[in-house]
Enzyme design. Structure first.
Site, short mmCIF file in Angstrom:
data_model
loop_
_atom_site.label_atom_id
_atom_site.label_comp_id
_atom_site.label_asym_id
_atom_site.label_seq_id
_atom_site.Cartn_x
_atom_site.Cartn_y
_atom_site.Cartn_z
CG ASP A 34 16.02 10.77 13.10
OD1 ASP A 34 15.31 10.50 14.08
OD2 ASP A 34 17.13 11.31 13.16
CG HIS A 238 -1.29 -9.10 -2.44
ND1 HIS A 238 -1.73 -9.36 -1.18
CD2 HIS A 238 -2.40 -8.78 -3.15
CE1 HIS A 238 -3.05 -9.20 -1.12
NE2 HIS A 238 -3.48 -8.85 -2.31
CG ASP A 255 -4.55 -4.64 -8.73
OD1 ASP A 255 -5.05 -3.51 -8.59
OD2 ASP A 255 -4.91 -5.63 -8.07
CG ASP A 266 -8.51 -2.01 -6.44
OD1 ASP A 266 -7.59 -2.37 -7.22
OD2 ASP A 266 -8.96 -2.73 -5.54
CG HIS A 345 -8.92 -13.18 -5.98
ND1 HIS A 345 -9.91 -12.44 -6.60
CD2 HIS A 345 -7.97 -13.37 -6.94
CE1 HIS A 345 -9.55 -12.19 -7.84
NE2 HIS A 345 -8.39 -12.75 -8.08
CG HIS A 349 -12.29 -5.06 -2.38
ND1 HIS A 349 -12.08 -3.71 -2.48
CD2 HIS A 349 -11.43 -5.62 -3.28
CE1 HIS A 349 -11.12 -3.46 -3.35
NE2 HIS A 349 -10.71 -4.61 -3.87
CG HIS A 356 -9.34 -4.64 0.62
ND1 HIS A 356 -8.67 -5.81 0.85
CD2 HIS A 356 -9.18 -4.40 -0.70
CE1 HIS A 356 -8.11 -6.24 -0.27
NE2 HIS A 356 -8.40 -5.39 -1.23
CD GLU A 380 -10.49 -7.29 -7.01
OE1 GLU A 380 -9.32 -7.61 -7.26
OE2 GLU A 380 -10.80 -6.48 -6.12
CE1 TYR A 384 -4.67 -13.63 -10.95
CE2 TYR A 384 -6.50 -14.87 -9.96
CZ TYR A 384 -5.93 -13.67 -10.34
OH TYR A 384 -6.60 -12.49 -10.10
NE ARG A 408 -6.41 -8.60 -9.64
CZ ARG A 408 -5.21 -9.06 -9.39
NH1 ARG A 408 -4.99 -10.36 -9.43
NH2 ARG A 408 -4.20 -8.25 -9.10
CD GLU A 410 -9.52 -4.41 -8.72
OE1 GLU A 410 -8.29 -4.48 -8.96
OE2 GLU A 410 -10.00 -4.36 -7.57
N1 GLY Z 1 -5.27 -4.17 -5.35
C1 GLY Z 1 -5.96 -4.70 -4.25
C2 GLY Z 1 -7.19 -5.38 -4.67
O1 GLY Z 1 -7.45 -5.51 -5.85
O2 GLY Z 1 -7.97 -5.78 -3.87
MN MN Z 2 -6.80 -4.25 -7.40
MN MN Z 3 -9.51 -4.79 -5.63
#
Ligand code: GLY
Ligand code: MN
Ligand code: MN
Length: 436
Positions: A34, A238, A255, A266, A345, A349, A356, A380, A384, A408, A410
């Site tokens: 609900d 993540h 992040d 981001d 990675h 993006h 994204h 970014e 790691y 990281r 970014e």
């Molecule tokens: N936080 C998602 C990315 O950095 O792509």
């Molecule tokens: Mn990010």
């Molecule tokens: Mn990102």
């Protein structure tokens, strides 16, 4: 703003000529029994209409004599609106959103064929709504059956993404002003988090500071689940549990970005919880910072999209060799992707209505997307050292002193006519600014 939506529709209609484009609103997402999540319109639908209600269909039929823009919407219903909020209704769809014609969504099957009968093709993106995908196919099949009688009708369904997404990829001034605001709010949130974080507080408390700031300045909320990852949690890309207590001598990777007026920011920063990098942390941080700065220099109009990633990979590989974490010839290590256990990675993006965001990164092998003014992307890079990583073949064992360090950095970057503009430059990233 309605004028800009109209201009977007006109630009798209000029491209599809004798076709008819159909867009489906995003579904309501269920949180639990609900209870639904706050509604968020599908980005393509929103980009062309600004309309933010569920259970809607937008039709663009440039070849139709009168109704070039048609909306099917939920009709006004006093009782339902008391429970679930205001609906603009059929009249509102015309008056407020500029539809040439509007109908209750219940009349879709009856009214849609008149906008398809003379179209040469249907433009539609098959999506997660299987039922609606079937509806489109059924209409098409019906029109194919009756084609001989008319001698007109769609002979194909084409993905609208190839037509629409290049438009979304280059942002207008209006879009950029929203993206700047999303960036500014996230900058304020990161600065607040840096001030707040110290040994003993919990990751979720840092998250609360960040998300408080988002709402305080008018963002609708986080652009994606905020990542507040201390120590080795930073090696989980993540990580969203955010339930650990910050420890001295560890790094904190945050992040987090927000959504403002449907546009996203981001940002990632990594800094020492107690104001002082250890030797190992500093050595790795310097590599990531150099990789990020050199990658940013490659974000220029006319440059290939992959250049900044290739630059980051090279700096990171060289840095890991200098530290003895990798060994061998740099070009061979890059060619064999030996950096991948430590940098798994891509370097970024597209960013916009989606975090994204839509838009292709290459037009086939060896044909990269070429950067142009108005595009917004993230840069970014990271390193790691995931605990217990087995060395790749021919590589040395990883000394425990590096284990569990995740970094990281970014930023969100606008390609300009002459270079680039870092929209999120306000959050410190220099070592001297992160220590003390
Ligand atoms: N936080 C998602 C990315 O950095 O792509
Ligand atoms: Mn990010
Ligand atoms: Mn990102």
């Amino acid at each position: 703003m309605q004028i800009e939506y109209k201009q977007r529709r006109e630009r798209l209609m000029a491209k599809i000529g004798n076709g008819t484009a159909i867009f489906r609103s995003a579904p309501m997402a269920v949180m639990h029994n609900d209870v639904e999540y706050a509604y968020r319109q599908d980005s393509d639908f929103y980009y062309l209409t600004g309309f933010n209600e569920a259970e809607a269909v937008a039709v663009l039929a440039p070849h139709h004599e009168e109704h070039k823009f048609v909306l099917f919407v939920q009709p006004k219903d006093r009782e339902k609106e008391v429970w679930s909020g205001y609906r603009c209704g059929v009249e509102g769809a015309k008056e407020l959103y500029g539809a040439d014609e509007a109908y209750p969504i219940s009349e879709l099957n009856e009214k849609l064929p008149q906008y398809l009968e003379k179209a040469e093709r249907i433009y539609y993106r098959f999506g997660r709504d299987r039922h609606f995908n079937d509806t489109i196919i059924k209409h098409w099949q019906q029109l194919l059956r009756t084609y001989p009688k008319r001698g007109t009708g769609p002979v194909a369904i084409e993905d609208i993404a190839h037509v629409l997404h290049p438009m979304r990829l280059v942002k207008s001034e209006t879009e950029l002003s929203l993206m700047r605001k999303a960036a500014d709010i996230a900058v304020a949130a990161h600065i607040r988090a840096m001030d707040f974080a110290k040994p003993g507080v919990y990751e979720y408390q840092v998250q609360a500071e960040i998300e408080h700031t988002f709402k305080l300045y008018g963002a609708s909320g986080p652009a994606y689940p905020s990542i507040v990852a201390s120590g080795a949690n930073a090696c989980v890309l993540h990580y969203i549990e955010n339930n650990r207590q910050l420890q001295p001598q560890e790094l904190l990777l945050i992040d987090a970005g927000c959504a403002y007026g449907y546009y996203n920011s981001d940002i990632t920063r990594t800094f020492p919880v107690d104001g002082k990098f250890t030797g190992e942390q500093k050595a790795l941080y310097e590599i990531v910072l150099t990789a990020q700065k050199q990658a940013l220099e490659q974000v220029q109009p006319g440059n290939a999209y992959n250049l900044h990633h290739d630059t980051a990979v090279r700096v990171i590989t060289e840095g890991l060799v200098d530290l003895g974490i990798l060994q061998g010839d740099i070009d061979t290590l890059i060619g064999e992707e030996k950096y991948k256990p430590f940098y798994m990675h891509r370097t970024g993006h597209w960013l916009g209505l989606d975090v994204h965001d839509v838009g292709v990164y290459q037009h086939g092998e060896d044909k990269p997307q070429i950067l142009q003014a108005g595009q917004v992307l993230t840069v970014e890079p990271g390193i790691y050292i995931v605990p217990n990583t087995e060395p790749a073949e021919g590589q040395p064992p990883i000394h425990p002193r590096w284990s569990g360090i995740g970094i990281r950095i970014e930023d969100d970057v606008l390609v300009t006519a002459t270079g680039n503009e870092v929209l999120t430059a306000g959050v410190p990233k220099e070592i001297a600014d992160l220590e003390g």
